[in-house]
Design a protein around this motif. Structure first.
Motif, PDB file in Angstrom:
ATOM      1  N   ALA A 349       0.985  -1.601   0.467  1.00  0.00           N
ATOM      2  CA  ALA A 349       0.155   0.109   0.131  1.00  0.00           C
ATOM      3  C   ALA A 349       0.656   1.310   0.412  1.00  0.00           C
ATOM      4  O   ALA A 349       0.794   2.493  -0.241  1.00  0.00           O
ATOM      5  CB  ALA A 349      -0.641   0.399   0.921  1.00  0.00           C
ATOM      6  N   ILE A 350       1.807   1.918   0.555  1.00  0.00           N
ATOM      7  CA  ILE A 350       2.354   2.485   0.747  1.00  0.00           C
ATOM      8  C   ILE A 350       3.232   3.280  -0.907  1.00  0.00           C
ATOM      9  O   ILE A 350       3.145   4.032  -1.241  1.00  0.00           O
ATOM     10  CB  ILE A 350       3.826   2.535   1.600  1.00  0.00           C
ATOM     11  N   PRO A 351       3.818   2.660  -1.184  1.00  0.00           N
ATOM     12  CA  PRO A 351       4.419   2.724  -2.486  1.00  0.00           C
ATOM     13  C   PRO A 351       3.456   2.989  -3.501  1.00  0.00           C
ATOM     14  O   PRO A 351       3.724   4.449  -4.310  1.00  0.00           O
ATOM     15  CB  PRO A 351       5.723   1.214  -3.142  1.00  0.00           C
ATOM     16  N   LYS A 352       2.596   2.527  -3.542  1.00  0.00           N
ATOM     17  CA  LYS A 352       1.296   2.972  -4.212  1.00  0.00           C
ATOM     18  C   LYS A 352       0.514   4.664  -4.158  1.00  0.00           C
ATOM     19  O   LYS A 352       0.206   5.086  -4.634  1.00  0.00           O
ATOM     20  CB  LYS A 352       0.013   1.613  -4.325  1.00  0.00           C
ATOM     21  N   LEU A 353       0.333   4.395  -2.518  1.00  0.00           N
ATOM     22  CA  LEU A 353      -0.157   6.340  -2.183  1.00  0.00           C
ATOM     23  C   LEU A 353       0.666   6.440  -2.933  1.00  0.00           C
ATOM     24  O   LEU A 353       0.241   7.942  -2.292  1.00  0.00           O
ATOM     25  CB  LEU A 353      -0.683   5.363  -0.301  1.00  0.00           C
ATOM     26  N   LEU A 354       2.527   6.911  -2.062  1.00  0.00           N
ATOM     27  CA  LEU A 354       2.631   7.649  -2.396  1.00  0.00           C
ATOM     28  C   LEU A 354       2.465   8.245  -3.917  1.00  0.00           C
ATOM     29  O   LEU A 354       3.489   9.280  -4.052  1.00  0.00           O
ATOM     30  CB  LEU A 354       4.164   7.854  -0.974  1.00  0.00           C
ATOM     31  N   LYS A 355       2.732   6.550  -4.965  1.00  0.00           N
ATOM     32  CA  LYS A 355       2.823   7.695  -5.950  1.00  0.00           C
ATOM     33  C   LYS A 355       1.547   8.191  -6.956  1.00  0.00           C
ATOM     34  O   LYS A 355       1.323   9.176  -7.378  1.00  0.00           O
ATOM     35  CB  LYS A 355       2.732   6.185  -6.851  1.00  0.00           C
ATOM     36  N   LYS A 356       0.169   7.288  -6.208  1.00  0.00           N
ATOM     37  CA  LYS A 356      -1.114   8.407  -6.103  1.00  0.00           C
ATOM     38  C   LYS A 356      -1.048   9.823  -5.975  1.00  0.00           C
ATOM     39  O   LYS A 356      -1.614  10.670  -6.940  1.00  0.00           O
ATOM     40  CB  LYS A 356      -1.786   7.364  -5.969  1.00  0.00           C
ATOM     41  N   LEU A 381       9.387  -3.707   6.071  1.00  0.00           N
ATOM     42  CA  LEU A 381      10.345  -2.869   5.747  1.00  0.00           C
ATOM     43  C   LEU A 381      11.659  -3.943   4.644  1.00  0.00           C
ATOM     44  O   LEU A 381      11.898  -3.064   3.792  1.00  0.00           O
ATOM     45  CB  LEU A 381      10.730  -2.706   6.969  1.00  0.00           C
ATOM     46  N   LYS A 382      11.832  -4.798   4.816  1.00  0.00           N
ATOM     47  CA  LYS A 382      12.782  -5.491   4.455  1.00  0.00           C
ATOM     48  C   LYS A 382      12.270  -5.777   2.756  1.00  0.00           C
ATOM     49  O   LYS A 382      12.917  -5.909   1.847  1.00  0.00           O
ATOM     50  CB  LYS A 382      13.108  -7.084   5.007  1.00  0.00           C
ATOM     51  N   ALA A 383      10.873  -5.696   2.590  1.00  0.00           N
ATOM     52  CA  ALA A 383       9.972  -6.506   1.569  1.00  0.00           C
ATOM     53  C   ALA A 383      10.115  -4.901   0.550  1.00  0.00           C
ATOM     54  O   ALA A 383      10.537  -5.150  -0.647  1.00  0.00           O
ATOM     55  CB  ALA A 383       8.934  -6.173   1.930  1.00  0.00           C
ATOM     56  N   LEU A 384      10.022  -3.828   1.017  1.00  0.00           N
ATOM     57  CA  LEU A 384      10.258  -2.397   0.892  1.00  0.00           C
ATOM     58  C   LEU A 384      11.523  -2.211   0.160  1.00  0.00           C
ATOM     59  O   LEU A 384      11.866  -1.352  -0.564  1.00  0.00           O
ATOM     60  CB  LEU A 384       9.899  -1.183   1.589  1.00  0.00           C
ATOM     61  N   ASP A 385      12.139  -3.142   1.053  1.00  0.00           N
ATOM     62  CA  ASP A 385      14.253  -2.687   0.767  1.00  0.00           C
ATOM     63  C   ASP A 385      14.670  -3.664   0.096  1.00  0.00           C
ATOM     64  O   ASP A 385      16.088  -4.011  -0.395  1.00  0.00           O
ATOM     65  CB  ASP A 385      15.207  -2.585   2.050  1.00  0.00           C
ATOM     66  N   SER A 386      13.892  -5.022  -0.984  1.00  0.00           N
ATOM     67  CA  SER A 386      14.023  -6.089  -1.180  1.00  0.00           C
ATOM     68  C   SER A 386      14.293  -5.290  -3.343  1.00  0.00           C
ATOM     69  O   SER A 386      13.283  -5.512  -3.469  1.00  0.00           O
ATOM     70  CB  SER A 386      13.934  -6.978  -1.171  1.00  0.00           C
TER      71      SER A 386
END
Length: 469
Positions: A349-356, A381-386
């Motif tokens: 959700a975080i990347p999609k929200l910020l892009k939107k 956190l690790k997923a976002l940085d992977s």
């Protein structure tokens, strides 16, 4: 106090170092912030919100009913904002484990609080993001011009959950209720077998997979190589920061509750317990035994509690002379595989929200992320940085990057404060709004995972002149 702060800084450094060693980086906090625009074209504001103290289930609230907890939040909200009941156009409440007698708890709580019987109310359920769903449903009703002022909240009461007879027993009892003669009833009773009497107990488990959330969390932690020590360190961080915030008086959204039949007024969350790394390391696995890493200390606990907030257009707030806390700028929901990715909602959700919203990680001053399990948090956190996860599942060219831990859940979270399933979303929004004031920030993100492999992310912006009281 100086020694205490020094220890806190050391603890943050330890946690950050652990994350960095596993490939998670921190980002610069010196970037220029940008204002977020509301997609609806209207400025919808979070005026204020409250919550009851969050208590471990089976403690002081145990003899109440859930609508009484919700009633307390509703009345406390009106007192705090100095608003009359007549100003409220609509009430929306979230609830997950519903009391059968008050299935539309929004309506029952509103009536119990003395709201007009002409004020509509409905209940929503979306697991741990139910009060987020209540808020965003209200935003939709306001954005369409249907209503002006909406109260949204949530309540969860784990001290008294419905326990059902087995299906065979239920079927027999329904037939017995329709039996016309004593002999027909006796015949049905004679058909009872011992296994009919085994009750169906509720569990925090997925219907689609049958797996408990704790087992899913353990597998997720293993998949992202989150060690037991990382989880215990994060849990210790949550409790320590929550205790520090409590002592500083930062939990201004919490409203004391004089519980009927109890001598003293409840004015604190009772799950905040600062332990030691050595004590946490001694605990045995709670779900995957004997080699799991999820324990009672690094998982959120069953909690009783309620919350409520009032939202409206900025124009309406000005008409009423109210001072909002924040703009509600944007939101979205996500869904993914409920088996292997049950708790990865924030990472999606975080990347999609910020892009939107036209923003980046560096634009966010405050992160308030629901802590279901310490292993779940670190795995997100690790997923976002992977690179692999972001390329494979988010469709990105490279890793998105992890948020700056120094801006992350600085007042603790669900691991320490507690997690009444349907009430947490309002707490996350209120902590975001109040942290933006106290930390002189501009933009904050709320995110959470939920049962069913779902998740939410919301963007808040500090309102000019807002206070943290």
């Amino acid at each position: 106090m100086a020694t205490y702060i020094c220890k806190m800084n050391q603890l943050n450094s330890i946690v950050a170092a652990n994350l960095r060693r596993n490939g998670i980086r921190s980002l610069s906090t010196t970037t220029q912030k940008r204002t977020a625009a509301s997609p609806s074209g209207q400025n919808i504001v979070l005026v204020d919100g409250v919550r009851s103290p969050f208590l471990l289930s089976g403690t002081t609230y145990s003899k109440l009913m859930p609508h009484e907890l919700a009633r307390h939040a509703l009345l406390s909200l009106l007192r705090k904002t100095n608003m009359s009941k007549e100003l409220i156009d609509y009430v929306i409440y979230g609830s997950v484990i519903q009391e059968v007698k008050t299935s539309n708890i929004a309506r029952e709580a509103a009536l119990a609080a003395g709201f007009s019987d002409k004020t509509p109310a409905h209940t929503v359920t979306m697991a741990c993001i139910s009060s987020n769903a209540a808020i965003t449903t209200g935003m939709g009703l306001i954005a369409t011009g249907t209503y002006d002022v909406i109260v949204a909240g949530g309540v969860e009461f784990m001290s008294d959950v419905p326990i059902r007879h087995s299906r065979k027993m239920r079927g027999l009892m329904l037939k017995a209720n329709k039996a016309k003669t004593p002999m027909q009833k006796l015949s049905l009773l004679a058909s009872i077998r011992p296994n009919f009497l085994i009750p169906e107990l509720p569990a925090v488990a997925e219907f689609s997979s049958g797996e408990t959330m704790g087992h899913s969390a353990d597998r997720l932690a293993a998949a992202f190589q989150v060690s037991r020590k990382e989880q215990d360190d994060y849990a210790l961080r949550s409790h320590t920061l929550a205790k520090q915030a409590e002592e500083k008086g930062y939990f201004t959204d919490m409203v004391p509750f004089k519980v009927s039949g109890v001598d003293k007024t409840v004015d604190k969350d009772n799950g905040i317990r600062v332990s030691t790394s050595e004590s946490l390391a001694k605990l045995k696995p709670a779900f995957v035994k004997p080699h799991g890493t999820i324990t009672a200390a690094n998982a959120s606990f069953l909690t009783d509690g309620s919350s409520a907030c009032v939202i409206m257009t900025e124009e309406k707030a000005k008409q009423l002379g109210l001072k909002p806390k924040a703009y509600l700028r944007n939101f979205l929901y996500v869904s993914q595989d409920p088996v292997d990715q049950l708790l990865l909602g924030p990472a999606y959700a975080i990347p999609k929200l910020l892009k939107k919203s036209g923003l980046t990680l560096k634009d966010i001053d405050s992160w308030e992320i629901h802590e279901a399990f310490a292993g779940q948090i670190v795995a997100n956190l690790k997923a976002l940085d992977s690179d692999w996860f972001c390329k494979t599942y988010l469709g990105l060219n490279e890793k998105y990057g992890a948020p700056d831990l120094s801006k992350w859940n600085n007042w603790g979270g669900s691991l320490s404060i507690g997690h009444p399933f349907a009430a947490t979303g309002v707490r996350l929004c209120m902590h975001t709004a109040n942290r933006l004031v106290r930390e002189d920030g501009k933009l904050g993100v709320v995110a959470a995972c939920a049962a069913g492999g779902q998740g939410v992310a919301m963007l808040l912006e500090r309102y000019p002149g807002a206070t943290a009281d």
